[in-house]
Design a protein around this motif. Structure first.
Motif, PDB file in Angstrom:
ATOM      1  N   ASP A  45      24.042  20.001  31.146  1.00  0.00           N
ATOM      2  CA  ASP A  45      24.524  18.683  31.552  1.00  0.00           C
ATOM      3  C   ASP A  45      25.204  17.928  30.418  1.00  0.00           C
ATOM      4  O   ASP A  45      26.131  17.149  30.649  1.00  0.00           O
ATOM      5  N   ASP A  46      24.752  18.157  29.207  1.00  0.00           N
ATOM      6  CA  ASP A  46      25.272  17.400  28.070  1.00  0.00           C
ATOM      7  C   ASP A  46      25.440  18.340  26.880  1.00  0.00           C
ATOM      8  O   ASP A  46      24.734  18.218  25.876  1.00  0.00           O
ATOM      9  N   TRP A  47      26.373  19.289  27.010  1.00  0.00           N
ATOM     10  CA  TRP A  47      26.591  20.244  25.927  1.00  0.00           C
ATOM     11  C   TRP A  47      27.420  19.577  24.835  1.00  0.00           C
ATOM     12  O   TRP A  47      28.586  19.237  25.039  1.00  0.00           O
ATOM     13  N   PRO A  48      26.838  19.364  23.638  1.00  0.00           N
ATOM     14  CA  PRO A  48      27.500  18.516  22.643  1.00  0.00           C
ATOM     15  C   PRO A  48      28.354  19.256  21.617  1.00  0.00           C
ATOM     16  O   PRO A  48      29.014  18.613  20.798  1.00  0.00           O
ATOM     17  N   HIS A  49      28.341  20.588  21.635  1.00  0.00           N
ATOM     18  CA  HIS A  49      28.889  21.326  20.494  1.00  0.00           C
ATOM     19  C   HIS A  49      30.315  21.807  20.744  1.00  0.00           C
ATOM     20  O   HIS A  49      30.611  22.404  21.787  1.00  0.00           O
ATOM     21  N   PRO A  50      31.219  21.601  19.789  1.00  0.00           N
ATOM     22  CA  PRO A  50      32.577  22.135  19.896  1.00  0.00           C
ATOM     23  C   PRO A  50      32.564  23.641  19.662  1.00  0.00           C
ATOM     24  O   PRO A  50      31.564  24.195  19.187  1.00  0.00           O
ATOM     25  N   PRO A  51      33.652  24.331  19.985  1.00  0.00           N
ATOM     26  CA  PRO A  51      33.706  25.780  19.727  1.00  0.00           C
ATOM     27  C   PRO A  51      33.429  26.082  18.257  1.00  0.00           C
ATOM     28  O   PRO A  51      33.916  25.392  17.357  1.00  0.00           O
ATOM     29  N   GLY A  52      32.608  27.127  18.042  1.00  0.00           N
ATOM     30  CA  GLY A  52      32.229  27.507  16.686  1.00  0.00           C
ATOM     31  C   GLY A  52      32.630  28.930  16.375  1.00  0.00           C
ATOM     32  O   GLY A  52      33.798  29.305  16.498  1.00  0.00           O
ATOM     33  N   ASP A  53      31.623  29.743  16.019  1.00  0.00           N
ATOM     34  CA  ASP A  53      31.910  31.122  15.643  1.00  0.00           C
ATOM     35  C   ASP A  53      32.147  31.972  16.897  1.00  0.00           C
ATOM     36  O   ASP A  53      31.385  31.871  17.872  1.00  0.00           O
ATOM     37  N   PRO A  54      33.160  32.838  16.902  1.00  0.00           N
ATOM     38  CA  PRO A  54      33.405  33.670  18.088  1.00  0.00           C
ATOM     39  C   PRO A  54      32.344  34.732  18.328  1.00  0.00           C
ATOM     40  O   PRO A  54      32.224  35.247  19.444  1.00  0.00           O
ATOM     41  N   LEU A  55      31.567  35.089  17.293  1.00  0.00           N
ATOM     42  CA  LEU A  55      30.510  36.086  17.454  1.00  0.00           C
ATOM     43  C   LEU A  55      29.228  35.347  17.826  1.00  0.00           C
ATOM     44  O   LEU A  55      28.485  34.874  16.970  1.00  0.00           O
TER      45      LEU A  55
END
Length: 417
Positions: free
Chosen positions: A196-206
């Motif tokens: 419902d409230d995912w706060p994280h921007p894209p990070g490591d692809p693995l």
């Protein structure tokens, strides 16, 4: 006749985020001795200078290029780098199918799922796994069950946010998510949140996403057995109702790897629940109405089986080019000229055919085939309690006639295995 020389074996080495340092001695020895190392760019970049082999990246698309790529290496010693365990949603399966197990030597590394369960304290054998690497995001929907635990193998850095979005759309917004990046490596980290409230921007692809499934109040319940709620299907009335659907799927008896023809798909419910029975099941839904065919595709995606193949066209003409089925369900168009004959001819010995109808004309046809070929003829009747003034009475649905039969072996093959 002169025998062809046996191609040299291919060694498949699993490698983790810890790179060369995490490899066992046999893996290091195989890579050091190789003359060619094939792998993804990320895996190849983990190798030290002491691995002097030529480094070849996988082409795209990968699968059709593999035989030619390996054949081009001639007699050179070839090693393939894989992420983690090559036989767990990895390149090992593709190589086995294309080359044969006898040509492979596989040296696995702990899989991302093993690392994740070790970090989370989850029992690996009780945890579901869904790979989104090269697969439709909608595949995840079929694994959602309140209280379940899932590991979602990400395609790239954008996958965690996409997973959170799908969970919200499917009524699983309260689910707890943990994003595990670079598992087993020096840059490993864990991020938490809810769908419902995912706060994280894209990070490591693995990365992978661990999901503790929690359904929001009022979310329709998905079942592991046939007979999903009718409300889960978008439909125009052409829907095999829940109770009849459960009986039909039980009679069709899906097994892993088997292919179903769903003839007269309607809303696609029979094919969809056949596919939900096991991830290796296959199905083709044949529907002559383009509007309904599009609706079948939407239902398949919503219920987690976007792999359903939908063929738009009238049967039996639309059946001609299809792969041979293990089972056939006919839910509409029974009186079309040659339809039953075409379906019966397509079935192999031991294949199952199930046909449902509510009309007298089709019932007469099924009765004729029952007399000629045997099997089982059933009348299914369902009644629901409904208000009658200030009281309660039964409302009878149209009875369904069902014929089911197993095709016998060819004459002279009765005793063969």
């Amino acid at each position: 006749m002169t025998s062809q020389p046996t191609p040299p074996p291919v060694t498949v080495v699993g490698i983790g985020a810890d790179g060369w340092a995490g490899l066992a001695p046999d893996g290091r020895a195989a890579l050091t001795a190789a003359q060619v190392v094939i792998g993804g760019r990320r895996q190849l970049d983990l190798l030290p200078a002491e691995v002097t082999a030529e480094r070849v990246g996988w082409p795209s698309p990968l699968r059709p290029a593999v035989p030619g790529l390996l054949a081009a290496q001639g007699d050179r010693r070839v090693a393939v780098l894989a992420s983690g365990d090559p036989m767990f949603f990895g390149i090992g399966r593709t190589l086995t199918e294309l080359l044969g197990a006898e040509r492979l030597r596989v040296l696995p590394h702990p899989s991302a799922a093993s690392y994740a369960c070790a970090r989370l304290g989850w029992a690996l054998e009780e945890t579901g796994t869904v790979s989104l690497v090269g697969r439709d995001l909608a595949t995840l929907a079929g694994a959602l069950h309140d209280g379940g635990r899932l590991l979602v193998l990400s395609a790239d850095a954008s996958t965690p946010a996409a997973v959170a979005g799908l969970l919200r759309e499917r009524g699983y917004g309260p689910s707890r998510l943990r994003l595990l990046e670079q598992l087993g490596g020096p840059a490993e980290r864990v991020l938490t949140g809810t769908a419902d409230d995912w706060p994280h921007p894209p990070g490591d692809p693995l990365n992978l996403v661990a999901v503790e499934c929690r359904a929001a109040p009022g979310t329709p319940r998905g079942s592991l057995v046939p007979g999903l709620c009718d409300e889960l299907y978008e439909n125009d009335g052409q829907l095999t109702k829940r109770q009849v659907r459960a009986v039909t799927l039980a009679t069709l008896a899906p097994a892993p790897g088997e292919l179903l023809w769903d003839v007269g798909g309607g809303s696609g419910s029979i094919a969809i629940e056949w596919l939900r029975a096991h991830r290796a099941c296959q199905a083709v839904s044949i529907e002559r109405d383009p509007v309904r065919a599009a609706r079948i595709e939407r239902n398949a995606a919503a219920l987690g089986v976007p792999r359903l193949r939908v063929v738009t066209g009238p049967a039996p003409a639309a059946l001609v080019e299809l792969p041979r089925p293990d089972a056939v369900f006919i839910g509409g168009g029974l009186t079309a000229a040659g339809l039953l004959e075409a379906c019966w001819a397509a079935l192999p010995p031991g294949g199952r055919l199930v046909a449902n109808t509510v009309t007298l004309e089709s019932e007469a046809l099924l009765t004729q085939w029952y007399r000629e070929h045997g099997g089982e003829l059933l009348r299914l009747a369902v009644a629901q309690a409904v208000p009658v003034g200030g009281f309660t009475g039964w409302r009878q649905a149209m009875p369904v006639t069902q014929w089911s039969v197993v095709k016998p072996p060819l004459r002279g093959q009765e005793g063969q295995q």
